[in-house]
Design a protein around this motif. Sequence first.
Motif, PDB file in Angstrom:
ATOM      1  N   GLU A  17       7.188   8.126  -5.384  1.00 13.74           N
ATOM      2  CA  GLU A  17       5.947   7.830  -4.674  1.00 13.74           C
ATOM      3  C   GLU A  17       5.397   6.436  -4.990  1.00 13.74           C
ATOM      4  OE1 GLU A  17       3.409  11.080  -5.774  1.00 13.74           O
ATOM      5  OE2 GLU A  17       4.704  12.568  -4.806  1.00 13.74           O
ATOM      6  N   VAL A  18       6.001   5.750  -5.963  1.00 14.95           N
ATOM      7  CA  VAL A  18       5.582   4.395  -6.329  1.00 14.95           C
ATOM      8  C   VAL A  18       6.309   3.417  -5.411  1.00 14.95           C
ATOM      9  CG1 VAL A  18       5.527   2.665  -8.182  1.00 14.95           C
ATOM     10  CG2 VAL A  18       5.194   5.108  -8.724  1.00 14.95           C
ATOM     11  N   LYS A  19       5.550   2.657  -4.623  1.00 19.58           N
ATOM     12  CA  LYS A  19       6.179   1.831  -3.573  1.00 19.58           C
ATOM     13  C   LYS A  19       7.144   0.780  -4.126  1.00 19.58           C
ATOM     14  CE  LYS A  19       2.803  -1.817  -2.990  1.00 19.58           C
ATOM     15  NZ  LYS A  19       2.292  -2.779  -2.084  1.00 19.58           N
ATOM     16  N   GLU A  20       6.940   0.322  -5.341  1.00 20.53           N
ATOM     17  CA  GLU A  20       7.829  -0.683  -5.934  1.00 20.53           C
ATOM     18  C   GLU A  20       9.143  -0.089  -6.417  1.00 20.53           C
ATOM     19  OE1 GLU A  20       3.713  -2.189  -5.997  1.00 20.53           O
ATOM     20  OE2 GLU A  20       4.600  -0.325  -6.678  1.00 20.53           O
TER      21      GLU A  20
ATOM     22  N   LYS B 254      12.508   1.369  -5.819  1.00 22.17           N
ATOM     23  CA  LYS B 254      13.460   1.330  -4.699  1.00 22.17           C
ATOM     24  C   LYS B 254      14.605   2.319  -4.854  1.00 22.17           C
ATOM     25  CE  LYS B 254      10.996  -1.934  -3.038  1.00 22.17           C
ATOM     26  NZ  LYS B 254      10.002  -1.601  -2.041  1.00 22.17           N
TER      27      LYS B 254
ATOM     28  N   CYS C  68       9.423  -6.224  -7.739  1.00 23.38           N
ATOM     29  CA  CYS C  68       8.055  -6.746  -7.811  1.00 23.38           C
ATOM     30  C   CYS C  68       8.084  -8.241  -7.545  1.00 23.38           C
ATOM     31  CB  CYS C  68       7.451  -6.487  -9.182  1.00 23.38           C
ATOM     32  SG  CYS C  68       7.276  -4.742  -9.574  1.00 23.38           S
TER      33      CYS C  68
END
Length: 74
Positions: free
Chosen positions: A19-22, A24, A41
């Motif tokens: 769920e952490v957009k950074e 991948k 990042c």
Amino acid sequence: MLIVAAPGKESDVLKILGEVKEVKETMILFGEYDLFALLECDDFGALSEIIVNNIRNIPGVESTRTLTAAPIYE
């Protein structure tokens, strides 16, 4: 990033990492570390903020080891 999770919490941590957009890419590991997360990042300041404020605060994360990659020069 390499992550040690509390016993039995690997799947819970993996789900929240997704769920952490950074973040991948993620995967469960066997051995000294329980999880791998690939982060992208813009700079080291952003990386530090994500690690300290997001990833290390995930319930079940016991410790982390951050590895940084340099671009390949030919």
